[in-house]
Design a protein around this motif. Structure first.
Motif, PDB file in Angstrom:
ATOM      1  N   LEU A 627       0.767  -1.038   0.016  1.00  0.00           N
ATOM      2  CA  LEU A 627       0.082   0.053  -0.128  1.00  0.00           C
ATOM      3  C   LEU A 627       0.937   1.246  -0.056  1.00  0.00           C
ATOM      4  O   LEU A 627       0.481   2.343  -0.033  1.00  0.00           O
ATOM      5  N   LEU A 628       2.162   1.018   0.278  1.00  0.00           N
ATOM      6  CA  LEU A 628       3.103   2.212   0.396  1.00  0.00           C
ATOM      7  C   LEU A 628       3.257   2.919  -1.033  1.00  0.00           C
ATOM      8  O   LEU A 628       3.587   2.226  -1.933  1.00  0.00           O
ATOM      9  N   LEU A 629       2.778   4.146  -1.067  1.00  0.00           N
ATOM     10  CA  LEU A 629       2.795   4.893  -2.295  1.00  0.00           C
ATOM     11  C   LEU A 629       3.958   5.734  -2.345  1.00  0.00           C
ATOM     12  O   LEU A 629       4.615   5.914  -3.415  1.00  0.00           O
ATOM     13  N   ALA A 630       4.233   6.448  -1.392  1.00  0.00           N
ATOM     14  CA  ALA A 630       5.563   7.242  -1.102  1.00  0.00           C
ATOM     15  C   ALA A 630       6.319   7.406  -0.104  1.00  0.00           C
ATOM     16  O   ALA A 630       5.383   6.929   0.981  1.00  0.00           O
ATOM     17  N   SER A 631       7.352   7.698   0.391  1.00  0.00           N
ATOM     18  CA  SER A 631       7.947   7.871   1.529  1.00  0.00           C
ATOM     19  C   SER A 631       9.394   8.746   1.729  1.00  0.00           C
ATOM     20  O   SER A 631       9.814   8.832   0.376  1.00  0.00           O
ATOM     21  N   THR A 632       9.658   9.159   2.657  1.00  0.00           N
ATOM     22  CA  THR A 632      10.809  10.212   2.777  1.00  0.00           C
ATOM     23  C   THR A 632      11.598   9.404   3.482  1.00  0.00           C
ATOM     24  O   THR A 632      11.449   8.500   4.462  1.00  0.00           O
ATOM     25  N   ARG A 633      13.179   9.880   3.636  1.00  0.00           N
ATOM     26  CA  ARG A 633      13.974   9.544   4.297  1.00  0.00           C
ATOM     27  C   ARG A 633      13.361   9.522   6.057  1.00  0.00           C
ATOM     28  O   ARG A 633      13.119  10.724   6.465  1.00  0.00           O
ATOM     29  N   THR A 671       3.272   7.563   2.881  1.00  0.00           N
ATOM     30  CA  THR A 671       2.236   7.829   2.317  1.00  0.00           C
ATOM     31  C   THR A 671       1.690   6.473   1.826  1.00  0.00           C
ATOM     32  O   THR A 671       2.115   5.660   1.067  1.00  0.00           O
ATOM     33  N   TYR A 672       0.292   6.366   2.022  1.00  0.00           N
ATOM     34  CA  TYR A 672      -0.351   4.914   1.504  1.00  0.00           C
ATOM     35  C   TYR A 672      -1.287   5.338   0.684  1.00  0.00           C
ATOM     36  O   TYR A 672      -2.238   6.026   0.867  1.00  0.00           O
ATOM     37  N   GLN A 673      -1.785   4.244  -0.121  1.00  0.00           N
ATOM     38  CA  GLN A 673      -2.971   4.291  -0.983  1.00  0.00           C
ATOM     39  C   GLN A 673      -3.902   3.326  -0.192  1.00  0.00           C
ATOM     40  O   GLN A 673      -3.578   2.104  -0.462  1.00  0.00           O
ATOM     41  N   VAL A 674      -5.044   3.753   0.094  1.00  0.00           N
ATOM     42  CA  VAL A 674      -5.985   2.828   0.641  1.00  0.00           C
ATOM     43  C   VAL A 674      -7.368   2.725  -0.079  1.00  0.00           C
ATOM     44  O   VAL A 674      -7.308   3.817  -1.020  1.00  0.00           O
ATOM     45  N   GLU A 689      -5.697   8.624  -0.238  1.00  0.00           N
ATOM     46  CA  GLU A 689      -4.014   8.591   0.338  1.00  0.00           C
ATOM     47  C   GLU A 689      -4.276   8.650   1.855  1.00  0.00           C
ATOM     48  O   GLU A 689      -4.982   9.442   2.382  1.00  0.00           O
ATOM     49  N   HIS A 690      -3.353   8.051   2.605  1.00  0.00           N
ATOM     50  CA  HIS A 690      -3.146   8.376   4.058  1.00  0.00           C
ATOM     51  C   HIS A 690      -1.564   8.515   4.266  1.00  0.00           C
ATOM     52  O   HIS A 690      -0.965   7.684   3.906  1.00  0.00           O
ATOM     53  N   THR A 691      -1.505   9.707   4.628  1.00  0.00           N
ATOM     54  CA  THR A 691      -0.080   9.887   5.304  1.00  0.00           C
ATOM     55  C   THR A 691       0.235   9.675   6.849  1.00  0.00           C
ATOM     56  O   THR A 691      -0.452  10.310   7.541  1.00  0.00           O
ATOM     57  N   VAL A 692       1.405   8.818   7.054  1.00  0.00           N
ATOM     58  CA  VAL A 692       1.574   8.543   8.380  1.00  0.00           C
ATOM     59  C   VAL A 692       2.768   9.530   8.633  1.00  0.00           C
ATOM     60  O   VAL A 692       3.775   9.327   7.821  1.00  0.00           O
ATOM     61  N   GLN A 693       2.778  10.540   9.500  1.00  0.00           N
ATOM     62  CA  GLN A 693       3.959  11.175   9.844  1.00  0.00           C
ATOM     63  C   GLN A 693       4.543  10.293  11.105  1.00  0.00           C
ATOM     64  O   GLN A 693       3.926  10.173  12.084  1.00  0.00           O
ATOM     65  N   LEU A 694       5.985  10.033  10.945  1.00  0.00           N
ATOM     66  CA  LEU A 694       6.706   9.113  11.681  1.00  0.00           C
ATOM     67  C   LEU A 694       7.056   9.909  12.952  1.00  0.00           C
ATOM     68  O   LEU A 694       7.418   9.447  13.985  1.00  0.00           O
TER      69      LEU A 694
END
Ligand SMILES: [Ca+2]
Ligand SMILES: [Ca+2]
Length: 747
Positions: A627-633, A671-674, A689-694
């Motif tokens: 489901l992971l669409l995008a991510s950052t370092r 960022t996940y695509q759900v 889209e659902h973004t998880v702020q770590l």
């Protein structure tokens, strides 16, 4: 020397405030919340309760929105169940074309009530109590003509019925053409009684279920008694076995003109299956009739001879299973990526430690599809929401340590061997990572064993900056690198009195991410007081947790009253800084984290010592997966500071105050695509889209006050008080307080 620390001889107590609540995971027996005291008709919802459908009512699965046609003797609207019930469509008399469906025999009314009687405090409760009932009268007296049944089926199709209940049986082919036309649409499931002749074959039109043109849109229903035995009157599956199942059909209480009417027959078993079909269609309206039939057959409980057999067919209707996912879960993304995971993988917890709060993943909900293409809501964040707790054994000693045995046969520190037994593999050193997670699968792991060999160059005996070699197998508890020591056999106390208790939190926290491993390490002297160390930690193959392969290089210096350590670690793990391998979330990939840890301990004067540790970790973003669409370092950092005083009240006592801030993300997002919803009519998913702020809102801090006091040779008192604020970096979590007292004997 045998050392039973902590476990066998320690007495201790724990005060804990605001501990996290255990996740509610199981199912409890359910009773409808609105039934208090229970309504009289609810007690007569026998089929619904026996077949496991009751608990689904609470989730709104009740047949709502589904038209069920009952081709029978009509409907008596005067009975208590239907007198003021709106979900009954105007009836259709298929014999004379009128709307007069007055039920002279009571059979049709009783059957209809078993299917769709409402929960209204009177009469009975049907399997699909909110379904919309379409009564179609096809039987006059005891006889139904093929023409009337044909007209009834056509009327049902015109009215948009998704289920047709036919608690009737004939001795020869009946309404063949109308059934063929209905089957061709694959929209309406036709549920037919097997018949009450006690024959090895079903009657007509039930027997049509096995024909090619039926295409699985017809089901045949036989009757069993309360002991799950086929009723003597019930026709058996015979050649229709592949489309045959059974339901309770002996002494079934339904609606009658004077209260209730109890009847036996395959007529009474049939509406249970029709009701179950209505439940499925109310939850998943886009299902085809043949899919509904296949689900009900596949999820039936096997009876009689193993497998599909000519007596019971597929077995006993099981509504609970029919509404539950079948096979596996398939995740879909708009990018066309699909992947499938077993149903059982849904409830694994995240491993500890981790740098983001479990709260971050809250609300990460998506729809997944089972083997029949039905969507189910999956809370992916919930699976990661396990919480950690402050533990007494972590506070007072090594986590889970049962006993320790160590030998130094050659004297002068030449060769040492150590063996430890632990209740579970220690996942991380105490200290910057905080305690292990008691809810994690690891907490249930069997006894773990740990042993290590160490050799140290004779010329440097007593000075850990000479040659050193160590190999070990097991957990990390005493294998901490860093300012502590090369291995647990060789405490920090040799040249400086900085406390051994600090050893764990002065080590690189990344080591804690390689929870169970084999270790090889070597220390090479560079110059007086300087040592270069290299270590390799390889995960053990049977470890199902996030596995970290760690390579560490460190520069170590010891001088009078101080020691310094600079550690570079490269961690390759199947996960994300200790996060569990969750395929749907893309956290199951190989991720490389580079970390640097700077640690030092100084003797300030004859009584005081100071310890400091700081760590920074840098991980590249996980690649798009699942489901992971995008991510950052991801960047994370942690630190700790400790102050110790010795010989305060008696010689050899230690009073220490430590303050630790475990590794925490300072940057990074996923960022996940759900799928947030599925079109009820077409089954087409809608993506969001659902973004998880770590980076968590809060930072966990653990403050610990500890006092140890010798009580003769090999004996020691220890008392510790710990205060943990924002556990797991969760801003909403209550603080935890723990107090422990132990008495240790070494012999
Ligand atoms: Ca009722
Ligand atoms: Ca069987």
């Amino acid at each position: 020397m045998v050392n039973f620390r902590n476990a066998l001889v320690a007495w201790s107590c724990l005060l804990s405030l605001g501990v996290a609540q255990a996740q509610w995971a199981g199912l409890t027996p359910w009773s409808p919340p609105w039934l208090s005291p229970p309504l009289s008709d609810w007690q007569r919802a026998n089929q619904l309760q026996q077949l496991g459908g009751a608990r689904w009512l609470a989730q709104g699965v009740n047949g709502h929105g589904v038209i069920v046609a009952v081709l029978d003797t009509g409907l008596n609207r005067q009975v208590a169940d239907f007198a003021n019930w709106q979900r009954v469509l105007p009836g259709i008399n298929a014999i004379d074309g009128s709307q007069n469906v007055q039920d002279e025999s009571g059979h049709g009314t009783q059957v209809a009530s078993l299917l769709a009687a409402p929960i209204n405090g009177a009469g009975v409760v049907g399997v699909a109590p909110m379904a919309t009932l379409l009564p179609i009268k096809v039987v006059a007296g005891d006889l139904a003509s093929s023409a009337a049944v044909t007209a009834g089926l056509q009327a049902a199709q015109r009215a948009g019925a998704r289920v047709v209940n036919m608690s009737l049986a004939a001795t020869g082919p009946t309404a063949t053409q109308a059934l063929k036309e209905l089957a061709a649409t694959d929209r309406t499931l036709v549920v037919v009684a097997a018949g009450n002749q006690g024959q090895p074959e079903a009657a007509w039109p039930a027997r049509y279920a096995g024909t090619a043109w039926a295409q699985g849109t017809m089901l045949v229903v036989g009757a069993v008694d309360v002991n799950r035995q086929l009723a003597s009157f019930s026709n058996q599956a015979g050649s229709a076995a592949a489309h045959y199942l059974v339901a309770p059909g002996v002494n079934i209480q339904g609606a009658g003109t004077s209260g209730t009417l109890t009847l036996s027959g395959t007529s009474q078993a049939t509406p249970a299956v029709s009701g179950a079909a209505a439940l499925l269609l109310s939850k998943w309206p886009y299902l085809r009739a043949s899919q509904v039939g296949a689900i009900l057959l596949q999820t039936a409980d096997d009876l009689g001879a193993p497998g599909v057999d000519p007596v019971y067919g597929h077995g006993l209707l099981n509504i609970d299973r029919a509404l539950s996912p079948v096979g596996s879960f398939t995740y879909r993304t708009a990018r066309g990526v699909t992947f499938t995971v077993p149903l059982s993988s849904g409830r694994v917890l995240s491993s500890q430690p981790r740098v983001a709060s479990p709260q971050a993943f809250q609300g990460l909900i998506t729809q997944v599809f089972d083997a029949h293409g039905r969507h189910f809501t999956r809370d992916e964040g919930q699976a990661l929401a396990a919480r950690t707790r402050l533990r007494l054994d972590t506070l007072l000693g090594q986590d889970g340590l049962l006993g320790e045995l160590s030998l130094r046969p050659l004297g002068a520190g030449l060769l040492g061997w150590s063996y430890q037994a632990q209740t579970r593999p220690t996942q991380s050193p105490r200290g910057p990572w905080g305690p292990a997670d008691p809810f994690s699968p690891q907490a249930k792991a069997p006894l773990a064993q740990f042993h290590a060999w160490q050799w140290r160059s004779p010329t440097q005996a007593g000075a850990p900056t000479g040659w050193q070699v160590a190999v070990g197998d097991g957990g990390t508890a005493t294998m901490a690198l860093g300012a502590g020591s090369l291995s647990g056999l060789d405490g920090i106390q040799h040249t400086a009195w900085a406390p051994q208790e600090w050893q764990s939190w002065l080590a690189s926290p990344l080591i804690g991410l390689s929870p169970k491993h084999r270790l090889g390490a070597i220390g090479v002297p560079l110059a007086p007081g300087w040592q270069l160390r290299g270590a390799w930690l390889n995960p053990q193959a049977d470890d199902s947790q996030a596995r970290g392969r760690l390579q560490a290089t460190e520069l170590h210096h010891e001088g009078p009253g101080h020691r310094l350590n600079l550690n570079f670690s490269v961690l390759d793990e199947h996960g994300f800084l200790g996060g569990y391998s969750r395929e749907p979330l893309g956290l199951n990939q190989q991720t490389r984290t580079v970390g640097v840890t700077l640690a030092g301990a100084w003797q300030l004067d004859t009584h005081w010592a100071l310890g400091l540790q700081w760590t920074r970790a840098d991980s590249p973003a996980p690649a798009n997966h699942g489901l992971l669409l995008a991510s950052t370092r991801l960047l994370a950092d942690g630190h700790a500071v400790g102050l110790m005083r010795r010989d305060t009240w008696v010689p050899g006592d230690r009073l220490s105050l430590t303050h630790q801030a475990p590794l925490r993300a300072s940057q990074g997002s996923l960022t996940y695509q759900v799928i947030d919803q599925v079109d009820p009519d077409t089954g087409v998913p809608h993506y969001a889209e659902h973004t998880v702020q770590l980076k968590p809102e809060a930072r966990e801090r653990l403050t610990e006050l500890r006092y140890t006091r010798p009580d003769g040779p090999g004996r020691q008192w220890a008392v510790a008080l710990a205060w943990r604020v924002h556990p797991d970096h969760d801003a909403t979590a209550s603080a935890e307080l723990a107090l422990g007292l132990s008495y240790n004997i070494r012999f």
